[in-house]
Write an enzyme that holds these catalytic residues in place. Structure first.
Site, PDB file in Angstrom:
ATOM      1  N   SER A 121      19.930  39.773  36.461  1.00  0.00           N
ATOM      2  CA  SER A 121      19.548  41.131  36.868  1.00  0.00           C
ATOM      3  C   SER A 121      19.761  41.314  38.378  1.00  0.00           C
ATOM      4  CB  SER A 121      18.071  41.371  36.548  1.00  0.00           C
ATOM      5  OG  SER A 121      17.266  40.465  37.288  1.00  0.00           O
ATOM      6  N   TYR A 151      14.754  43.367  35.225  1.00  0.00           N
ATOM      7  CA  TYR A 151      14.873  43.473  33.775  1.00  0.00           C
ATOM      8  C   TYR A 151      13.521  43.222  33.079  1.00  0.00           C
ATOM      9  CZ  TYR A 151      20.077  43.143  33.373  1.00  0.00           C
ATOM     10  OH  TYR A 151      21.428  43.361  33.406  1.00  0.00           O
ATOM     11  N   GLY A 152      12.619  42.520  33.794  1.00  0.00           N
ATOM     12  CA  GLY A 152      11.409  41.937  33.196  1.00  0.00           C
ATOM     13  C   GLY A 152      10.595  42.819  32.274  1.00  0.00           C
ATOM     14  N   CYS A 209      19.544  34.314  33.366  1.00  0.00           N
ATOM     15  CA  CYS A 209      18.403  35.216  33.381  1.00  0.00           C
ATOM     16  C   CYS A 209      17.605  34.937  32.115  1.00  0.00           C
ATOM     17  CB  CYS A 209      18.908  36.662  33.384  1.00  0.00           C
ATOM     18  SG  CYS A 209      17.603  37.894  33.289  1.00  0.00           S
ATOM     19  N   CYS A 231      11.768  32.144  35.179  1.00  0.00           N
ATOM     20  CA  CYS A 231      12.564  33.262  35.700  1.00  0.00           C
ATOM     21  C   CYS A 231      13.428  32.674  36.808  1.00  0.00           C
ATOM     22  CB  CYS A 231      11.647  34.351  36.264  1.00  0.00           C
ATOM     23  SG  CYS A 231      12.541  35.622  37.193  1.00  0.00           S
ATOM     24  N   HIS A 275      14.664  33.830  39.395  1.00  0.00           N
ATOM     25  CA  HIS A 275      14.330  34.203  40.778  1.00  0.00           C
ATOM     26  C   HIS A 275      13.299  33.253  41.388  1.00  0.00           C
ATOM     27  CE1 HIS A 275      16.216  38.069  39.782  1.00  0.00           C
ATOM     28  NE2 HIS A 275      16.177  38.386  41.072  1.00  0.00           N
TER      29      HIS A 275
HETATM   30  N1  DGL Z   1      16.070  36.384  36.890  1.00  0.00           N
HETATM   31  C1  DGL Z   1      15.530  37.148  35.786  1.00  0.00           C
HETATM   32  C2  DGL Z   1      14.919  36.188  34.771  1.00  0.00           C
HETATM   33  O1  DGL Z   1      15.242  35.002  34.793  1.00  0.00           O
HETATM   34  C3  DGL Z   1      14.639  38.162  36.398  1.00  0.00           C
HETATM   35  C4  DGL Z   1      14.050  39.122  35.488  1.00  0.00           C
HETATM   36  C5  DGL Z   1      13.860  40.479  36.093  1.00  0.00           C
HETATM   37  O2  DGL Z   1      14.838  41.064  36.565  1.00  0.00           O
HETATM   38  O3  DGL Z   1      12.722  40.943  35.991  1.00  0.00           O
HETATM   39  O4  DGL Z   1      14.175  36.563  33.908  1.00  0.00           O
END
Ligand code: DGL
Length: 269
Positions: A16, A47-48, A78, A188, A190
């Site tokens: 994302s 995206y969460g 992701c 996640c 991030h």
């Molecule tokens: N890096 C995404 C994950 O692993 C982030 C999700 C998001 O954008 O909220 O879920």
């Protein structure tokens, strides 16, 4: 396309936003001959909290672009996209897909206190794979699930050291410490960019588990199994990073990670 020519084609990877770079850096370490195209869907980040239909539409659009560029294998860097869309994508496309999965299995199997923590997005906690793995391997331990609301934005906006982010992290981690958690699985992509801050708060009392190295290993295995690994060691591989919105965040992260030999492009899909 014969596998001979396909082996020199790039790997595609998307997230994302910039979180997938925590997976990208492990791929590059393990697969230094592979060209890689990365898409950050910054226009739609985070995206969460999106529903599964939205995740499927967004992921499908990016995968279709990466396949048009000739990608021979796609990594969903992701967790949320993996939870929501990987089954759909595998049913629609022929290329091999690699997805993310919170390290709930190794966390549960290695726990001495019998309590493990998982920090992930709401979408990931709803995923079939996560729930099946939890049921199968973590039924004997207590699993504390915590949605990391706001943490993706903190990474995207370069706010990892701000007092707001520290407060957020404390509010998520203190209940885990109080419950005697000894392993924390990051669900996640991030969140690995917050490991120094997490270590500071938990004072190294818990083992933090980032699944990215295992995902890179699995990607290597899959390339070799499908005879898609690039054997031409002479050519320096190219890296292209696309963003569906402004490229500033991506450029800042790439500079911070000290990445060389790359191009950044805006992507309108
Ligand atoms: N890096 C995404 C994950 O692993 C982030 C999700 C998001 O954008 O909220 O879920």
């Amino acid at each position: 396309m014969s596998n001979n020519s396909a082996s020199s084609f790039p790997i595609g990877i998307f997230d994302s936003g910039v979180g997938g770079l925590s997976v990208w850096r492990e791929l590059v370490k393990l697969l230094p001959n592979e060209a890689i195209l990365y898409v950050a869907d910054s226009a739609n980040c985070p995206y969460g909290n999106k529903n599964q239909d939205e995740i499927i539409i967004l992921s499908d659009r990016i995968v279709s672009f990466l396949i048009e560029q000739g990608c021979k294998l796609i990594v969903l860097a992701c967790n949320t996209a993996t939870a929501g869309a990987i089954d759909y994508l595998r049913g629609k496309y022929e290329v091999p897909f690699v997805g993310m999965e919170p390290a709930v299995k190794p966390a549960a199997l290695n726990s001495k206190t019998g309590v493990v923590g998982i920090l992930a997005t709401a979408g990931t906690f709803k995923g079939r794979l996560f729930n099946e793995t939890k049921e199968r391997f973590a039924s004997d331990v207590k699993v504390i699930e915590q949605v990391g609301e706001g943490l993706v934005d903190a990474v995207e906006h370069g706010m990892v050291d701000s007092s707001e982010t520290t407060q957020l992290l404390k509010s998520y981690l203190q209940p885990m410490l109080d419950a005697n958690v000894d392993h924390l699985a990051l669900g996640c992509t991030h969140y690995p960019f917050l490991i120094p801050q997490i270590e500071k708060i938990t004072q190294n009392r818990i083992i933090i588990m980032d699944p990215a190295p295992a995902v890179a290993k699995h990607t290597k295995h899959l390339l070799e199994e499908n005879k898609l690994d690039n054997k031409n060691k002479e050519k320096v591989p190219f890296y292209i990073f696309y963003s569906t919105a402004d490229t500033a965040t991506l450029k800042r992260m790439l500079t911070e990670l000290n990445i060389k030999n790359y191009e950044v492009q805006e992507l309108d899909i």
